[in-house]
Scaffold this motif. Structure first.
Motif, PDB file in Angstrom:
ATOM      1  N   UNK A  60       9.036  -7.919   2.617  1.00 32.30           N
ATOM      2  CA  UNK A  60       9.259  -6.531   2.418  1.00 32.30           C
ATOM      3  C   UNK A  60       8.130  -5.964   1.501  1.00 32.30           C
ATOM      4  N   UNK A  61       7.806  -6.806   0.566  1.00 30.57           N
ATOM      5  CA  UNK A  61       6.952  -6.513  -0.321  1.00 30.57           C
ATOM      6  C   UNK A  61       5.279  -6.347   0.298  1.00 30.57           C
ATOM      7  N   UNK A  62       5.100  -7.353   1.385  1.00 30.76           N
ATOM      8  CA  UNK A  62       3.768  -7.428   2.003  1.00 30.76           C
ATOM      9  C   UNK A  62       3.867  -6.047   2.968  1.00 30.76           C
ATOM     10  N   UNK A  63       4.867  -5.550   3.517  1.00 33.19           N
ATOM     11  CA  UNK A  63       5.037  -4.340   4.393  1.00 33.19           C
ATOM     12  C   UNK A  63       4.759  -3.096   3.439  1.00 33.19           C
ATOM     13  N   UNK A  64       5.379  -3.147   2.163  1.00 30.99           N
ATOM     14  CA  UNK A  64       4.830  -2.045   1.423  1.00 30.99           C
ATOM     15  C   UNK A  64       3.434  -1.932   1.033  1.00 30.99           C
ATOM     16  N   UNK A  65       3.057  -2.997   0.699  1.00 29.62           N
ATOM     17  CA  UNK A  65       1.394  -2.788   0.346  1.00 29.62           C
ATOM     18  C   UNK A  65       0.823  -2.334   1.870  1.00 29.62           C
ATOM     19  N   UNK A  66       0.981  -2.749   2.692  1.00 32.01           N
ATOM     20  CA  UNK A  66       0.578  -2.459   4.065  1.00 32.01           C
ATOM     21  C   UNK A  66       0.519  -1.004   4.445  1.00 32.01           C
ATOM     22  N   UNK A  67       1.635  -0.462   4.006  1.00 32.29           N
ATOM     23  CA  UNK A  67       2.148   0.837   4.376  1.00 32.29           C
ATOM     24  C   UNK A  67       1.187   1.913   3.407  1.00 32.29           C
ATOM     25  N   UNK A  68       1.299   1.532   2.360  1.00 35.67           N
ATOM     26  CA  UNK A  68       0.219   1.898   1.144  1.00 35.67           C
ATOM     27  C   UNK A  68      -1.063   2.216   1.699  1.00 35.67           C
ATOM     28  N   UNK A  69      -1.753   1.020   2.242  1.00 39.14           N
ATOM     29  CA  UNK A  69      -3.141   0.884   2.587  1.00 39.14           C
ATOM     30  C   UNK A  69      -3.171   2.024   3.766  1.00 39.14           C
ATOM     31  N   UNK A  70      -2.258   1.867   4.673  1.00 38.36           N
ATOM     32  CA  UNK A  70      -2.416   2.929   5.872  1.00 38.36           C
ATOM     33  C   UNK A  70      -2.183   4.628   5.410  1.00 38.36           C
ATOM     34  N   UNK A  71      -1.315   4.729   4.455  1.00 39.01           N
ATOM     35  CA  UNK A  71      -1.497   6.002   3.745  1.00 39.01           C
ATOM     36  C   UNK A  71      -2.919   6.381   3.198  1.00 39.01           C
ATOM     37  N   UNK A  72      -3.378   5.371   2.677  1.00 39.11           N
ATOM     38  CA  UNK A  72      -4.757   5.877   1.911  1.00 39.11           C
ATOM     39  C   UNK A  72      -5.751   6.220   3.021  1.00 39.11           C
ATOM     40  N   UNK A  73      -5.825   5.244   4.069  1.00 40.42           N
ATOM     41  CA  UNK A  73      -6.828   5.317   4.999  1.00 40.42           C
ATOM     42  C   UNK A  73      -6.701   6.580   5.647  1.00 40.42           C
TER      43      UNK A  73
END
Length: 256
Positions: A238-251
């Motif tokens: 879940x932590x890894x997915x959260x980081x991935x989601x934040x990266x996607x939002x930033x992009x």
């Protein structure tokens, strides 16, 4: 060093418990300071006596002088270099002292006390070199998973900290935090510090000043009755997915 701190001869003489003419004679090499004066000067400037005696500070580049003033003596290989307290067996071979979890608090103050060290349990690992010094610490917590909570981690004593390569794991003793088991980034030349990183990404890296470090033990091996899990924990996923989601939002934000 006196002038760089903005001190007059009168100021420094008072700090060191001297008369101003005496200090003036030392600075102009009319006479030589006593051992007591060297010790006082070393403590005040946070510079080793070896450096004060052997090194012409006026010839050092500005970068090295700044390192000295930050409390990291580049000519002292290992902060507050000292003789390591150790134990030997009846065969005159060195033991591996064991610092269990319940003894770690006492180790923060007793690490240099021969009487304290002599009370620790000892053992041998025959496959380790007899030419090196080892000590074993029981770790707690999950910051270095897959090395589990309660594992017994053995380290090799490191005397010369300039040999430390970034990315290696160490047991690091500081008087503020006790014994920490971390991956180390060597930043001695840049800032006189070590950056300590956990294998478990839930824990944030942090820096410690080399002047605050008392011992460094390079990771050799660990002993545990727990079999490391090959499964990815749900919280880690879940932590890894959260980081991935934040990266996607930033992009997406950058793309408008």
């Amino acid at each position: 060093m006196r002038k760089r701190r903005g001190k007059t001869q009168e100021d420094l003489a008072t700090i060191l418990g001297l008369k101003r003419p005496t200090l003036n004679n030392y600075e102009n090499r009319v006479s030589q300071p006593t051992i007591d004066v060297l010790i006082s000067s070393s403590n005040y400037f946070n510079v080793s006596i070896d450096t004060l005696v052997k090194v012409d500070l006026e010839k050092l580049p500005e970068s090295q002088l700044r390192q000295l003033e930050r409390g990291f003596d580049v000519y002292l290989k290992g902060s507050n270099l000292r003789v390591l307290t150790a134990t030997v067996g009846n065969d005159n071979e060195e033991n591996i002292e064991l610092v269990p979890e319940k003894a770690k608090a006492g180790y923060m103050t007793g690490f240099a006390d021969p009487e304290y060290i002599s009370q620790l349990p000892v053992f041998r690992l025959p496959f380790l070199s007899k030419a090196k010094k080892y000590r074993t610490f029981q770790i707690s917590g999950d910051s270095m998973l897959p090395v589990p909570d309660g594992a017994f981690v053995t380290g090799e004593f490191v005397q010369d900290w300039t040999t430390i390569r970034s990315g290696e794991a160490f047991l690091v003793l500081t008087l503020n935090d006790g014994v920490a088991f971390k991956v180390v980034e060597n930043r001695l030349e840049e800032s006189g510090t070590f950056r300590l990183v956990s294998l478990n990404t839930h824990y944030h890296p942090y820096e410690v000043n080399a002047a605050d470090v008392k011992e460094m033990w390079r990771f050799v091996n660990y002993i545990s009755s727990e079999l490391p899990s090959g499964k990815v924990e749900r919280e880690e996923l879940l932590h890894a997915l959260d980081i991935l989601q934040r990266d996607m939002d930033f992009i997406k934000g950058k793309m408008g």
